[in-house]
Design an enzyme around this catalytic site. Structure first.
Site, PDB file in Angstrom:
ATOM      1  N   GLU A 171       0.819  -1.220   0.000  1.00 49.03           N
ATOM      2  CA  GLU A 171       0.000   0.000   0.000  1.00 49.03           C
ATOM      3  C   GLU A 171       0.851   1.268   0.000  1.00 49.03           C
ATOM      4  OE1 GLU A 171      -0.539  -2.645   1.878  1.00 49.03           O
ATOM      5  OE2 GLU A 171      -2.618  -3.295   1.531  1.00 49.03           O
ATOM      6  N   PHE A 214     -11.542  -7.960  13.739  1.00 50.73           N
ATOM      7  CA  PHE A 214     -10.437  -8.359  12.867  1.00 50.73           C
ATOM      8  C   PHE A 214     -10.098  -7.231  11.888  1.00 50.73           C
ATOM      9  CE2 PHE A 214      -8.904 -10.433   8.908  1.00 50.73           C
ATOM     10  CZ  PHE A 214      -7.678 -10.838   9.404  1.00 50.73           C
ATOM     11  N   GLN A 215      -8.844  -6.864  11.843  1.00 54.01           N
ATOM     12  CA  GLN A 215      -8.337  -5.793  10.979  1.00 54.01           C
ATOM     13  C   GLN A 215      -9.022  -4.454  11.215  1.00 54.01           C
ATOM     14  OE1 GLN A 215      -8.160  -7.351   6.927  1.00 54.01           O
ATOM     15  NE2 GLN A 215      -6.107  -8.113   7.359  1.00 54.01           N
ATOM     16  N   LYS A 261     -17.758  -1.351   5.918  1.00 54.25           N
ATOM     17  CA  LYS A 261     -18.171  -2.342   4.936  1.00 54.25           C
ATOM     18  C   LYS A 261     -19.684  -2.305   4.700  1.00 54.25           C
ATOM     19  CE  LYS A 261     -16.939  -7.043   3.613  1.00 54.25           C
ATOM     20  NZ  LYS A 261     -16.195  -8.260   4.000  1.00 54.25           N
ATOM     21  N   MET A 279      24.265   9.191   1.974  1.00 56.28           N
ATOM     22  CA  MET A 279      24.083  10.471   2.637  1.00 56.28           C
ATOM     23  C   MET A 279      24.386  10.373   4.131  1.00 56.28           C
ATOM     24  SD  MET A 279      23.596  13.557   2.240  1.00 56.28           S
ATOM     25  CE  MET A 279      22.680  14.161   0.835  1.00 56.28           C
TER      26      MET A 279
HETATM   27  C1  LIG Z   1      12.523   5.721   5.140  1.00 59.07           C
HETATM   28  C2  LIG Z   1      13.806   6.377   5.465  1.00 59.07           C
HETATM   29  N1  LIG Z   1      14.666   5.822   6.345  1.00 59.07           N
HETATM   30  C3  LIG Z   1      15.843   6.417   6.631  1.00 59.07           C
HETATM   31  C4  LIG Z   1      16.182   7.604   6.057  1.00 59.07           C
HETATM   32  C5  LIG Z   1      17.505   8.297   6.408  1.00 59.07           C
HETATM   33  N2  LIG Z   1      18.363   8.390   5.224  1.00 59.07           N
HETATM   34  C6  LIG Z   1      18.437   9.512   4.484  1.00 59.07           C
HETATM   35  S1  LIG Z   1      19.448   9.375   3.183  1.00 59.07           S
HETATM   36  C7  LIG Z   1      19.851   7.802   3.609  1.00 59.07           C
HETATM   37  C8  LIG Z   1      20.838   7.012   2.790  1.00 59.07           C
HETATM   38  C9  LIG Z   1      20.288   6.664   1.479  1.00 59.07           C
HETATM   39  O1  LIG Z   1      21.150   5.720   0.895  1.00 59.07           O
HETATM   40  P1  LIG Z   1      20.969   5.302  -0.625  1.00 59.07           P
HETATM   41  O2  LIG Z   1      19.558   4.981  -0.906  1.00 59.07           O
HETATM   42  O3  LIG Z   1      21.951   4.251  -0.939  1.00 59.07           O
HETATM   43  O4  LIG Z   1      21.278   6.653  -1.398  1.00 59.07           O
HETATM   44  P2  LIG Z   1      22.655   7.516  -1.449  1.00 59.07           P
HETATM   45  O5  LIG Z   1      22.616   8.509  -0.338  1.00 59.07           O
HETATM   46  O6  LIG Z   1      23.777   6.562  -1.294  1.00 59.07           O
HETATM   47  O7  LIG Z   1      22.593   8.158  -2.769  1.00 59.07           O
HETATM   48  C10 LIG Z   1      19.180   7.412   4.759  1.00 59.07           C
HETATM   49  C11 LIG Z   1      19.337   6.108   5.413  1.00 59.07           C
HETATM   50  C12 LIG Z   1      15.242   8.170   5.174  1.00 59.07           C
HETATM   51  N3  LIG Z   1      15.451   9.350   4.584  1.00 59.07           N
HETATM   52  N4  LIG Z   1      14.091   7.538   4.882  1.00 59.07           N
END
Ligand SMILES: Cc1ncc(C[n+]2csc(CCOP(=O)(O)OP(=O)(O)O)c2C)c(N)n1
Lengths: 196, 582
Positions: free
Chosen positions: B67, B129-130, B179, B493
């Site tokens: 979803e 349920f749900q 429902k 990042m």
């Molecule tokens: C759902 C979610 N979990 C954690 C983060 C924290 N976060 C921001 S950037 C990042 C790294 C992303 O890594 P990647 O997808 O390999 O992209 P890159 O930065 O290497 O281009 C994380 C873990 C986030 N933004 N969203």
């Protein structure tokens, strides 16, 4: 800016879930709601929230904008205590025998404008309507005489220079609302805008 | 007169027919011009899916794999097309899986209508349920939500839902339908679109006196600076905005959400604002004398430290949402209203001007950024590929005509820094929430929202693994999505922050990946993985020219960083160009 008590008056549609929508505006920002009351308003079908918080004007104004942003909110106002007439209702339960025995108590109750609501053999319930200090004072007075229960209601408030909501609502009914319904009505007060 | 009214009444009566609540939902969709639904069935929404069986020719339903994928797809659809994205999900886990997307759509003002099934009304509150309290769970992340327990409410509630989602500052709306209401037969008297809700004012009244005040400030300015956000795109005011800056001659920079509202190579476009934005726009924010903010909300990723943000400037703030005025940055002159209306009024009052020496300042900073950052990023001196050069080559091939959907991380920042766009609604990214896993499903949605343009999803190796199950959706329904994975073998990042601010203590940012090409192959999607520069252009071309979806993995430098950067807690003028300056 100094924090002080503000009373927020919100006119809303009567809609399930709106209480939560409004409450989370405060809780999300970790702002404590001192008191919250919901009731009908002067206009049939329009609800009125009265919310008391302790905050700076800047924060209160922003909160009101967030409240007004909710789809079912018609209008939010905020006022200082000087700008409103307000009351809270307090109930006190005390043992009847002590009151009967102590002449002094009767005088004290009268001084505080307390009215007996229920008198039973075992206890009596008094009510006082007033400001926070007034209802607080009576707690102290009654404590030595075995105050059994105390409860105080949320604040209700009337805005001194408000003309009520009847006329305003008419504007809201139109597709193109007039100046009264405008969010930016405070712009009329120039100094509030050109503050730089 | 009276007889006419009676006759009209009789007419509507005779038009009335008995339909189910479920059919009423689908009728409402048709009336609102919906053509595509992203959804996933389940117990509590089965009557709606049953009704959908007979609407197969009029309504396309895309069965996603989760979803969250449905709502991101609806977001991508809405962002690419400008129409409302529509979602079906069942109660309980189906509905809770929508929450991330709702939060994303809320903070990025994306018009989405979600319909969730709910248990029978008589079971509400019994831990059936749900059963989950979907309304209360989603209240903070919806512009409006409502629970329907009686089918007769459905036409008017859905009309309200669409009206609220798309009008004013758009946002997500969720309608939870029990429902019994879906099953209930009722007398359907036709659909009436919603045009007014008395307690809801989508647009503030435009106050001409403040437009005049704003024009006075602008006309007197020596170093005016325009910063713009998604409000222009949401208000369909791209033309009005272009007219405004072209007459005023004022340099303009975009937020990540405003990107593509103005073609990226417009002579007055000076680049991107914010944490990884361009050098000049950030520094000169603190040098301009009048800052004109259009349809943007001064997010902290744009402003950096607020007490060091544009303190010298008078601020003109144009926004449709009164709650945004003065929220973060105090406006000297607030111009409340829909920028499609306010911009032309302002344009009329401003003088035609040019600011050659002021624009020269931007060029100087641009040159410094070229020398210290961009040159190496786009034309690296080593064999190791950079994310920037991939985007540069992609630009050359798409010529700025593609929709580019990004996930979240370094690749997102690099793509937004270097991608070229000729058309509005081309940069689709999770700006406010920064939701990893957004790109793949959003790209699927974008491909349906604007099938005439090419859709390229640029995703990190980490983010791709968050929603890669949507490859199944691509396999089954065949939207044309080009998937470009920029693989740095790290959660890049976060690694960058750990390197810069945590003494290189790499704590759980080393992420291993499956063989993405094999994974795609398993879903019947062709793909390729490259590591060498000499393969880059041909592979990008192969991906873009391929009929249908294609996955291209590009192995890029493992420990490259995105610069410039405004380190958290610093002012925009303290932006740094390299690691040494941090
Ligand atoms: C759902 C979610 N979990 C954690 C983060 C924290 N976060 C921001 S950037 C990042 C790294 C992303 O890594 P990647 O997808 O390999 O992209 P890159 O930065 O290497 O281009 C994380 C873990 C986030 N933004 N969203």
């Amino acid at each position: 800016m100094l924090k002080q008590e503000y009373t927020i008056t919100v006119y809303t549609e009567n809609q399930i879930g709106l209480l939560n929508r409004i409450a989370i505006i405060f809780s999300r920002r970790k702002i404590n709601v001192e008191s919250l009351n919901t009731s009908p308003s002067e206009v049939d079908s329009v609800h009125r929230f009265t919310i008391v918080i302790n905050e700076t004007e800047d924060v209160v104004r922003k909160l009101c904008r967030q409240i007004e942003k909710q789809v079912e909110v018609l209008k939010a106002y905020y006022n200082t205590n000087e700008e409103i007439v307000w009351q809270e209702l307090a109930l006190y339960k005390v043992p009847t025998d002590i009151i009967a025995a102590e002449v002094k108590v009767e005088r004290l109750l009268r001084e505080h404008g307390a009215k007996a609501v229920v008198i039973r053999k075992d206890y009596t319930v008094f009510e006082v309507a007033g400001h926070r200090e007034e209802t607080d004072n009576l707690i102290k007075v009654l404590e030595p005489f075995g105050l059994i229960e105390f409860v105080r209601s949320a604040r209700v408030a009337i805005i001194k220079d408000s003309d009520g909501f009847h006329e305003k609502l008419k504007e809201f009914e139109y597709r193109e609302p007039g100046e009264n319904a405008a969010e930016n009505e405070y712009l009329n007060e120039n100094e509030k805008v050109f503050s730089m | 007169m009276e007889t006419l009214e009676l006759k009209q009444q009789a007419d509507t009566k005779s038009k009335a027919r008995s339909i189910s609540g479920s059919e009423a939902v689908l009728e409402a969709f048709l009336e609102e011009g919906v053509d595509t639904i992203f959804g996933y069935p389940g117990g509590a929404i089965m009557p709606i899916y049953d009704a959908l069986y007979d609407y197969n020719e009029k309504l396309k339903h895309i069965l996603v794999r989760h979803e969250q994928g449905a709502i991101h797809a609806a977001q991508g659809y809405a962002r690419a097309s400008g129409d409302v994205g529509v979602v079906f999900a069942t109660s309980g886990p189906g509905a809770t899986n929508l929450v991330t997307g709702l939060a994303d759509a809320m903070i990025d003002s994306t018009p989405v209508v979600c319909i969730t099934g709910q248990v029978f009304a008589h079971l509400l509150g019994t831990d059936a349920f749900q059963e989950t309290d979907v309304i209360n769970i989603t209240t903070p992340v919806t512009k409006w939500n409502f629970q329907v327990t009686d089918a007769t409410e459905i036409p008017s509630v859905l009309a309200k839902a669409f009206y609220i989602a798309r009008s004013g500052r758009p946002g997500p709306v969720l309608i939870d339908i029990t429902k019994n209401a879906q099953l209930q037969q009722f007398n359907y008297e036709g659909y009436k679109k919603c045009e007014h809700i008395r307690s809801y004012r989508p647009k503030p009244i435009v106050r001409k006196e403040y437009i005049a005040e704003a024009a006075k400030l602008i006309n007197a300015a020596e170093k005016p600076f325009v910063i713009f956000g998604q409000g222009i795109i949401l208000g369909n005011a791209e033309k009005e905005f272009k007219n405004f800056i072209e007459k005023s001659g004022i340099p303009a920079a975009w937020t990540i959400m405003g990107m593509s509202a103005l073609p990226t190579d417009h002579p007055l476009g000076v680049g991107m604002l914010g944490m990884h934005g361009n050098y000049g726009p950030n520094v000169l924010t603190n040098e301009c004398d009048v800052l004109i903010a259009v349809g943007m909300r001064f997010d902290d990723r744009v402003t950096g430290r607020l007490d060091k943000y544009a303190k010298q400037a008078k601020v003109v703030h144009l926004d449709i949402d009164p709650a945004e005025i003065d929220k973060n940055v105090k406006a000297t002159v607030p111009v409340w209203g829909d920028c499609k209306e306010t911009l032309p009024l302002l344009t009329e009052l401003i003088e035609q001007k040019v600011y050659p020496s002021w624009i020269q300042r931007f060029k100087e900073f641009q040159q410094k950024e070229e020398d210290k950052v961009i040159k190496d990023e786009l034309n690296p001196s080593t064999d190791i590929l950079t994310m920037g050069e991939v985007i540069k080559e992609l630009n050359a091939l798409t010529k700025g005509d593609a929709i580019i959907v990004t996930d979240v991380g370094q690749h997102q920042m690099v793509t937004c820094r270097y991608a070229k766009f000729n058309h509005s609604r081309s940069n689709i990214t999770s700006g406010g929430l920064g939701t990893m896993g957004f790109a793949l499903p959003a790209a699927i949605g974008a491909a349906y929202g604007d099938p005439k343009r090419k859709t390229v999803a640029v995703i990190g190796d980490g983010g791709f693994q968050m929603t890669l199950q949507e490859l199944g959706t691509i396999m089954q329904f065949k939207p044309d999505v080009k998937i470009l994975i920029l693989n740095n073998q790290f959660l890049g990042m976060v690694r960058q922050w750990q390197q810069l601010f945590h003494e290189k203590r790499y704590s759980f940012v080393d992420i291993t990946s499956p063989d993405f090409v094999q994974v795609a192959k398993g879903f019947g999607i062709p793909g390729k993985s490259i590591t060498k520069r000499e393969d880059l252009v041909s592979s990008l071309k192969e991906m873009l020219d391929h009929k249908g979806s294609f996955l291209l993995e590009v192995m890029v430098g493992k420990e490259n960083n995105v610069f410039p950067m405004v380190p958290q807690g610093r002012g925009v003028a303290e932006i740094v160009l390299s690691r040494e300056e941090v």
